[in-house]
Design a protein around this motif. Structure first.
Motif, PDB file in Angstrom:
ATOM      1  N   UNK A  89       0.840  -1.205   0.000  1.00  0.00           N
ATOM      2  CA  UNK A  89       0.000   0.000   0.000  1.00  0.00           C
ATOM      3  C   UNK A  89       0.873   1.253   0.000  1.00  0.00           C
ATOM      4  N   UNK A  90       1.966   1.221   0.758  1.00  0.00           N
ATOM      5  CA  UNK A  90       2.905   2.347   0.759  1.00  0.00           C
ATOM      6  C   UNK A  90       3.566   2.506  -0.607  1.00  0.00           C
ATOM      7  N   UNK A  91       3.898   1.389  -1.254  1.00  0.00           N
ATOM      8  CA  UNK A  91       4.479   1.453  -2.609  1.00  0.00           C
ATOM      9  C   UNK A  91       3.546   2.175  -3.562  1.00  0.00           C
ATOM     10  N   UNK A  92       2.247   1.855  -3.451  1.00  0.00           N
ATOM     11  CA  UNK A  92       1.261   2.492  -4.338  1.00  0.00           C
ATOM     12  C   UNK A  92       1.223   3.996  -4.091  1.00  0.00           C
ATOM     13  N   UNK A  93       1.278   4.403  -2.809  1.00  0.00           N
ATOM     14  CA  UNK A  93       1.311   5.838  -2.489  1.00  0.00           C
ATOM     15  C   UNK A  93       2.542   6.499  -3.105  1.00  0.00           C
ATOM     16  N   UNK A  94       3.700   5.872  -2.966  1.00  0.00           N
ATOM     17  CA  UNK A  94       4.941   6.442  -3.501  1.00  0.00           C
ATOM     18  C   UNK A  94       4.900   6.538  -5.027  1.00  0.00           C
ATOM     19  N   UNK A  95       4.262   5.569  -5.671  1.00  0.00           N
ATOM     20  CA  UNK A  95       4.142   5.637  -7.141  1.00  0.00           C
ATOM     21  C   UNK A  95       3.195   6.777  -7.536  1.00  0.00           C
ATOM     22  N   UNK A  96       2.174   7.001  -6.699  1.00  0.00           N
ATOM     23  CA  UNK A  96       1.258   8.122  -6.946  1.00  0.00           C
ATOM     24  C   UNK A  96       1.997   9.454  -6.791  1.00  0.00           C
ATOM     25  N   UNK A  97       2.842   9.555  -5.765  1.00  0.00           N
ATOM     26  CA  UNK A  97       3.614  10.782  -5.540  1.00  0.00           C
ATOM     27  C   UNK A  97       4.544  11.070  -6.721  1.00  0.00           C
ATOM     28  N   UNK A  98       5.173  10.025  -7.228  1.00  0.00           N
ATOM     29  CA  UNK A  98       6.063  10.226  -8.381  1.00  0.00           C
ATOM     30  C   UNK A  98       5.259  10.639  -9.606  1.00  0.00           C
ATOM     31  N   UNK A  99       4.070  10.068  -9.765  1.00  0.00           N
ATOM     32  CA  UNK A  99       3.207  10.413 -10.902  1.00  0.00           C
ATOM     33  C   UNK A  99       2.854  11.902 -10.871  1.00  0.00           C
ATOM     34  N   UNK A 100       2.480  12.382  -9.679  1.00  0.00           N
ATOM     35  CA  UNK A 100       2.094  13.778  -9.528  1.00  0.00           C
ATOM     36  C   UNK A 100       3.319  14.689  -9.681  1.00  0.00           C
ATOM     37  N   UNK A 101       4.437  14.269  -9.068  1.00  0.00           N
ATOM     38  CA  UNK A 101       5.665  15.069  -9.121  1.00  0.00           C
ATOM     39  C   UNK A 101       6.169  15.236 -10.558  1.00  0.00           C
ATOM     40  N   UNK A 102       6.103  14.173 -11.345  1.00  0.00           N
ATOM     41  CA  UNK A 102       6.588  14.216 -12.736  1.00  0.00           C
ATOM     42  C   UNK A 102       5.506  14.600 -13.730  1.00  0.00           C
ATOM     43  N   UNK A 103       4.311  14.919 -13.190  1.00  0.00           N
ATOM     44  CA  UNK A 103       3.195  15.346 -14.029  1.00  0.00           C
ATOM     45  C   UNK A 103       2.877  14.317 -15.118  1.00  0.00           C
ATOM     46  N   UNK A 104       2.790  13.053 -14.691  1.00  0.00           N
ATOM     47  CA  UNK A 104       2.510  11.973 -15.631  1.00  0.00           C
ATOM     48  C   UNK A 104       1.005  11.699 -15.664  1.00  0.00           C
ATOM     49  N   UNK A 105       0.537  11.287 -16.821  1.00  0.00           N
ATOM     50  CA  UNK A 105      -0.883  10.985 -16.976  1.00  0.00           C
ATOM     51  C   UNK A 105      -1.030   9.571 -17.537  1.00  0.00           C
ATOM     52  N   UNK A 106      -2.051   8.874 -17.062  1.00  0.00           N
ATOM     53  CA  UNK A 106      -2.325   7.519 -17.539  1.00  0.00           C
ATOM     54  C   UNK A 106      -3.573   7.532 -18.405  1.00  0.00           C
ATOM     55  N   UNK A 107      -3.614   6.613 -19.327  1.00  0.00           N
ATOM     56  CA  UNK A 107      -4.775   6.534 -20.212  1.00  0.00           C
ATOM     57  C   UNK A 107      -6.005   6.084 -19.441  1.00  0.00           C
ATOM     58  N   UNK A 108      -7.143   6.388 -19.981  1.00  0.00           N
ATOM     59  CA  UNK A 108      -8.401   5.984 -19.346  1.00  0.00           C
ATOM     60  C   UNK A 108      -8.480   4.464 -19.242  1.00  0.00           C
TER      61      UNK A 108
END
Length: 545
Positions: free
Chosen positions: A423-442
């Motif tokens: 669960x912590x890994x998922x949070x950290x991946x979310x933080x990196x996504x937001x930090x790097x301004x990454x977007x995932x497809x629908x």
């Protein structure tokens, strides 16, 4: 009374106390788990709880032991204080069984019990039979000690002591009797043992009822002292249970002391039998029964009084046990129940973190990041401290079922802690996504949501099955089907992601996070399935634990 007589008396008393404790431990080994289940099922009604307390204490011959067990169940959240109070009332009556056995004098079979018990302990291979042998041996030692203690070489010599006879024949001061009785019970830590000593004196004609009646009352009040002492530093409900036990005995004292002073109650007891031991047992039983009957309708108000007197503690930190009481590992059955309840709590925190971390990824927000990290610290704290407590528990004598269950709990702790890490890994991946301004497809986000829904279902089914200690064939098939479904969905999601990469819909940076997040969900499902497998008894599996 010379030094030899004192040594003989001390030796007989020691055998009596040891036999009582040894027998009680054996009964807990044989019936502890069954008693726990009975307490869970039959305490929703105060009258059923009262009868159950009577039954359980009649079996284990100690109201203090029953109340300590209840204090553990209160800590574990298995029962309410109101339910426990009715059981305590019943326990007051059940504890009189020892006095009854002494009064009818079964000491003649003590040597036979000792022989049978030793043979069973030495030669029986099954632990259950050895525990039954322990019960029989403890019973024999108890009554052998009583017989030795009341013999001519110990208490019997007091017949020739002019000073003792002068004191005991003149003693009729209620206050002295109450204080001596209370002090005796506080020292021996057992009302049954204290009443046994009085009966031994009565067998020698050295305990007239006009003084014994006040000693009996004092002993009953003093029986609350071990519980009051053990509740120091305990959790709030455990303190209240000890207080309620004390209130019951104090009310009994307030009823029977004036009754003994102002009425021919003592004469009534002496007219019941010429046997002094029977007289003492009768006084003890009447005290318990009458007090219980009077107070049973008022249990609800006594509980409210305890809640008024003993306020609930306010705690500054969540890094603490809610159910485990580390200061009291006395009753292993209730201690195992406390550990189980604490792990259920930990499982709830792990689930909350899974839910919050996936929400954070789906919504692209870190609104609950602080809570997730705080929960992870709680999970780690609980994992470490529950493990430490469980290790101390394994040093105690455990029934085969409890030993097996505690072994499984260690494995559940490991799997829960690792799920929390994912669960912590998922949070950290979310933080990196937001930090790097990454977007995932629908499509990718939809795949994550679908896979998570299946994984959390596996988790819930596994936790429920384990703590019910039953994984039915249909549940096993369902969980296995969900695991297969998860793996198929992850394989398809990864294949679809590769297709999107080729079409330029997704990019490598997102792809790395997406792949690792799916791995986290996959491993969460695997660890959950590990927990489900532990729900079913498996001889081969248990031998590996």
């Amino acid at each position: 009374m010379d030094i030899v007589n004192i040594i003989n008396l001390a030796g007989g008393l020691g055998l009596f106390l040891f036999g009582m404790r040894y027998m009680s431990d054996g009964i807990n080994q044989v019936a502890g788990t069954s008693l726990k289940r009975l307490l869970e099922k039959l305490t929703n009604n105060r009258f059923k709880g009262f009868l159950l307390g009577l039954l359980v204490t009649t079996i284990i011959q100690s109201s203090s032991a029953t109340t300590v067990m209840l204090m553990g169940f209160l800590n574990a959240g298995i029962m309410t204080l109101l339910q426990a109070s009715a059981v305590i009332l019943g326990a007051h009556i059940g504890t009189t069984i020892t006095a009854v056995l002494i009064a009818i004098d079964v000491s003649a079979i003590a040597p036979i019990c000792i022989f049978i018990g030793i043979v069973m302990i030495m030669f029986c291979k099954k632990s259950t039979k050895r525990n039954i042998g322990q019960i029989i041996l403890g019973f024999g030692i108890l009554f052998f000690g009583l017989k030795y203690m009341s013999g001519d070489s110990a208490m019997g010599v007091l017949k020739t002591s002019a000073a003792f006879k002068s004191f005991i024949m003149k003693a009729n001061n209620p206050l002295v009797g109450l204080l001596v009785g209370g002090l005796m019970c506080a020292i021996l830590q057992s009302s049954s043992a204290s009443i046994g000593v009085l009966q031994a004196l009565a067998l020698q004609g050295l305990m007239p009822m006009n003084f014994a009646i006040y000693l009996i009352i004092g002993v009953n009040v003093g029986s609350a002292m071990p519980l009051l002492l053990s509740s120091i530093g305990a959790k709030t409900n455990a303190k209240r249970a000890a207080f309620i036990y004390f209130i019951f005995d104090v009310v009994g004292m307030l009823i029977f002391t004036p009754l003994a002073i102002l009425t021919p109650y003592t004469s009534f007891l002496t007219n019941l039998s010429a046997n002094g031991s029977v007289q003492v047992a009768s006084g003890h039983i009447i005290f318990k029964v009458v007090t219980a009957i009077i107070l049973l309708p008022f249990v609800k108000y006594i509980v409210k009084l305890s809640e008024t007197v003993i306020k609930r503690k306010e705690h500054d930190s969540d890094f603490r046990f809610l159910y485990i009481d580390p200061l009291h590992v006395g009753n292993t059955t209730s201690s195992v129940a406390q550990v189980s309840s604490e792990i259920v709590r930990m499982a709830g925190i792990v689930r909350e973190n899974l839910e919050l971390s996936i929400q954070a990824f789906n919504n692209g927000t870190l609104e609950h990041a602080h809570l997730i990290r705080e929960n992870e610290e709680k999970i780690n704290w609980l994992n470490s401290n529950i493990s430490d407590f469980a290790i101390t528990l394994t040093a105690q004598p455990l029934s085969p079922h409890s030993s097996e269950y505690v072994g499984k709990l260690f494995h559940v702790l490991i799997d829960l802690e690792r799920i929390g890490d994912h669960a912590m890994n998922i949070l950290e991946r979310t933080e990196r996504t937001i930090e790097d301004n990454l977007a995932f497809s629908e499509y990718g986000m939809a795949d994550v949501r679908k896979i998570y829904d299946v994984v959390i279902k596996i988790y819930d089914l596994s936790i429920d099955a384990f703590f019910k200690e039953d994984l039915t064939a249909s549940q096993k098939t369902e969980v296995q089907g969900l695991i297969k479904e998860t793996q198929d969905m992850i394989t398809k999601a990864l294949d679809d992601h590769v297709v999107r990469l080729r079409k330029g819909i997704c990019h490598t940076a997102q792809g790395v996070i997406f792949t690792k997040l799916l791995q986290d969900l996959d491993r969460t499902g695997d660890h959950s399935y590990n927990i489900a497998k532990l729900a079913k008894k498996d001889t081969e599996l248990i031998s590996q634990l």
